[in-house]
Enzyme design. Sequence first.
Site, PDB file in Angstrom:
ATOM      1  N   HIS A  37       0.838  -1.209   0.000  1.00  0.00           N
ATOM      2  CA  HIS A  37       0.000   0.000   0.000  1.00  0.00           C
ATOM      3  C   HIS A  37       0.872   1.258   0.000  1.00  0.00           C
ATOM      4  O   HIS A  37       0.543   2.259  -0.655  1.00  0.00           O
ATOM      5  CB  HIS A  37      -0.880   0.045   1.253  1.00  0.00           C
ATOM      6  CG  HIS A  37      -1.916  -1.040   1.319  1.00  0.00           C
ATOM      7  ND1 HIS A  37      -1.881  -2.029   2.263  1.00  0.00           N
ATOM      8  CD2 HIS A  37      -3.008  -1.258   0.571  1.00  0.00           C
ATOM      9  CE1 HIS A  37      -2.929  -2.821   2.097  1.00  0.00           C
ATOM     10  NE2 HIS A  37      -3.623  -2.385   1.076  1.00  0.00           N
ATOM     11  N   ARG A 186      -3.395 -10.477   3.519  1.00  0.00           N
ATOM     12  CA  ARG A 186      -3.766 -11.829   3.970  1.00  0.00           C
ATOM     13  C   ARG A 186      -2.553 -12.677   4.337  1.00  0.00           C
ATOM     14  O   ARG A 186      -2.716 -13.715   4.990  1.00  0.00           O
ATOM     15  CB  ARG A 186      -4.592 -12.532   2.900  1.00  0.00           C
ATOM     16  CG  ARG A 186      -5.943 -11.874   2.697  1.00  0.00           C
ATOM     17  CD  ARG A 186      -6.980 -12.816   2.105  1.00  0.00           C
ATOM     18  NE  ARG A 186      -8.322 -12.296   2.306  1.00  0.00           N
ATOM     19  CZ  ARG A 186      -9.003 -11.573   1.406  1.00  0.00           C
ATOM     20  NH1 ARG A 186      -8.462 -11.306   0.245  1.00  0.00           N
ATOM     21  NH2 ARG A 186     -10.207 -11.142   1.682  1.00  0.00           N
TER      22      ARG A 186
END
Length: 279
Positions: A37, A186
């Site tokens: 990100h 994840r």
Amino acid sequence: MVIARTVAELRLAVVAARKAGKTIGFVPTMGCLHVGHLALVDLARREATCCVVSIFVNPSQFGPKEDFSKYPRPFEEDCRLCEARGVDIIFAPGVDFYPAEHSTWVSEEAVSQGLCGECRPGHFRGVATVVLKLFNSCLPDVAIFGRKDFQQLAVIRRMVRDLDVPVRIVAAPTEREADGLAISSRNRYLSPEHRARARVISEVLRRAQALVVAGECHAATLLSAASRQLSDEPAFRLQYIAIIDAQTLRPVQKVTHGSSVMAVAGFLGETRLIDNVDL
Ligand code: PAF
């Protein structure tokens, strides 16, 4: 850094930035930020002069058996990371971002079919809907999406084109761990054993690239080599592996340089991982 909790607060902050002559670069996220990100943030800051990050775990893109309730929400840590990276505005709406009796959906009907669309019915409808809502709330000049979510990127590009959404979409390359594993929120669910085994995914993709460089162009040959390699890792439960055209996302018989992609999805334990490369 401004933290906007409602669309009205976000619009005030964005209008102020525009009045100051700034352009708006937008990074939509579901929080639990990682270096992938932050690379999107860096790109947004190169593409525009005011960087907005949204943090919203979007219920409508999770299936009934998926991990919506246990999706990590380390909001304070996310804010700290954003501030340190030079983000100007965080948009973190509550669940009321969807009004009561929300009943309007964005449904892309070509590139969202097959692959993850088949494994996760309704997922891309939820993604397209929330992304259009986020675009309408933030009115960015440019929005950044990670290339790891290749089908998501294709759905968003199609939606923007088909619905004349006035935003430029920029794709950011996949960030990887040292062993090649694509970075994802994840990954933190993986047990140490599954984490060690997860490298098989990027190894399979890299080997396919090497076979193409060596002259192999038949999708069937490349897919059977990849499937064999994946089946040597018994912990990995394959969901799909495909060679597709980068624009249409339809399967191809022969690899074409610069326009074919190998994409893979599967589980290690309960954790679903996806990855893809250009061939
Ligand atoms: O890629 C994600 O994190 C999500 O799908 C997105 C684009 C933020 C929409 O909820």
